[in-house]
Design an enzyme around this catalytic site. Sequence first.
Site, mmCIF file in Angstrom:
data_model
loop_
_atom_site.group_PDB
_atom_site.id
_atom_site.type_symbol
_atom_site.label_atom_id
_atom_site.label_comp_id
_atom_site.label_asym_id
_atom_site.label_seq_id
_atom_site.Cartn_x
_atom_site.Cartn_y
_atom_site.Cartn_z
ATOM 1 N N ASP A 17 0.936 -1.158 0.030
ATOM 2 C CA ASP A 17 -0.055 0.097 -0.054
ATOM 3 C C ASP A 17 0.961 1.235 -0.049
ATOM 4 O OD1 ASP A 17 -2.244 -1.657 0.142
ATOM 5 O OD2 ASP A 17 -2.900 -1.041 1.623
ATOM 6 N N ARG A 99 0.028 5.551 17.256
ATOM 7 C CA ARG A 99 -0.323 6.604 16.232
ATOM 8 C C ARG A 99 0.260 7.969 16.635
ATOM 9 N NH1 ARG A 99 0.294 2.246 13.551
ATOM 10 N NH2 ARG A 99 -1.647 1.446 12.561
ATOM 11 N N ASP A 128 -7.343 4.668 12.379
ATOM 12 C CA ASP A 128 -6.021 5.269 12.153
ATOM 13 C C ASP A 128 -5.935 6.639 11.545
ATOM 14 O OD1 ASP A 128 -4.710 3.372 13.936
ATOM 15 O OD2 ASP A 128 -4.001 2.092 12.250
ATOM 16 N N SER A 181 -5.092 -8.631 7.637
ATOM 17 C CA SER A 181 -4.323 -7.254 7.903
ATOM 18 C C SER A 181 -3.866 -7.224 9.273
ATOM 19 C CB SER A 181 -5.505 -6.329 7.586
ATOM 20 O OG SER A 181 -4.991 -5.018 7.823
#
Length: 406
Positions: A17, A99, A128, A181
């Site tokens: 990605d 994050r 996210d 994932s």
Amino acid sequence: MKNGVKKVVLAYSGGLDTSIILKWLGDNYGCEVVTFTADIGQNEDLAPVKDKAIKLGIKPENIFIQDLKEEFVRDYVFPMFRANAVYEGEYLLGTSIARPLIAKHLVQIAKETGGDAISHGATGKGNDQVRFELGAYALMPDVKVIAPWREWDLNSREKLLAYAEKNGIAIEKKPGKSPYSMDANLLHISYEGLVLEDPNHAPEDDMWRWTTDPKLAPNESETIEIEYKNGDPVALNGKALKPHEMLDELNKLGAKHGIGRLDLVENRYVGMKSRGCYETPGGTIMLKAHRAIESLTLDRGAAHLKDEIMPKYAELIYNGFWFSPERVMLQALIDESQKHVNGTVRLELYKGNVFVKGRESKTDSLFNVDFSTFEEDAVFDQKDANGFIKLSALRFIIAGKSGRKF
């Protein structure tokens, strides 16, 4: 140059990605691209990341790979565990807490390199995107944010693969790579997608990558001792450790004994429910140990107040508000409560379980056997309980005399 963007800093993992995003940014924005890769304990070889970025046209001086493991645990994980933070009763916030750290360094690199934008690979459905962007705006209010998943039409794996092939982006097929994932750091690893999208479908046994199946864990238990200072674990079995070393060692111990697996349906901030599975071996041990030492050293009022504000604190982290004034205010209150959280906790690890076997604080214990003993004592007059109970019941007595029914 599109929308005035001159230079963008991309949170880059080297995977499919973000490799596509790297190319897409240049094609669609005509801007200079800087890559940032954070080592926060995901246990991956990051050396190929630089080579891949160079092959995709990034200047070596625009490639940043930083080891943030110590900062991650010291400044983010440990403060969160002082609060005993758990989201919706179960989730130890392993993805959420990483994050804001990544957002902080994205912004720092943007400022150092003259960047005016940041970019990330989070989708428009997930949490996210919110966490990255709230952190960035808090630290760099004028920053531009490019979120390709909210702009492009590459909304399927087939389209992504076709774009990669067209643009000569190598697609690596690593042996044994999980099809789920996944997100990993020193605190946890998560799994989403595939059969997990059915909340009634049990996780496949070979999905779990860190922890031993509790049924197959050692038949002999293991006892460990954790020393706490000001609410943080500082030594394991008598050996002083840095924060990231402590979590790493607890991860190994927890994984060995099958500790820290979780299967959860949670409420995302963006509105939908999602099902994920998590492994948080060291964090599960730390939560148990921290609550044990607090039970000995925290005043009842302080302990109960902490438990009342914890869900709000956890929700702020989950939703991406680490840099908010309210989280900072709550952190100050929590940290104030930890000044006397000192001592040691003894734990037994066995087949997915963590048992508290003992706790001791030579300097800050509020446990006073003279008052709590069931034997004869000279400090507590049991007759005092008469007035205490009568006063506590007074409103019930008055309401009952008035004929009110409960």
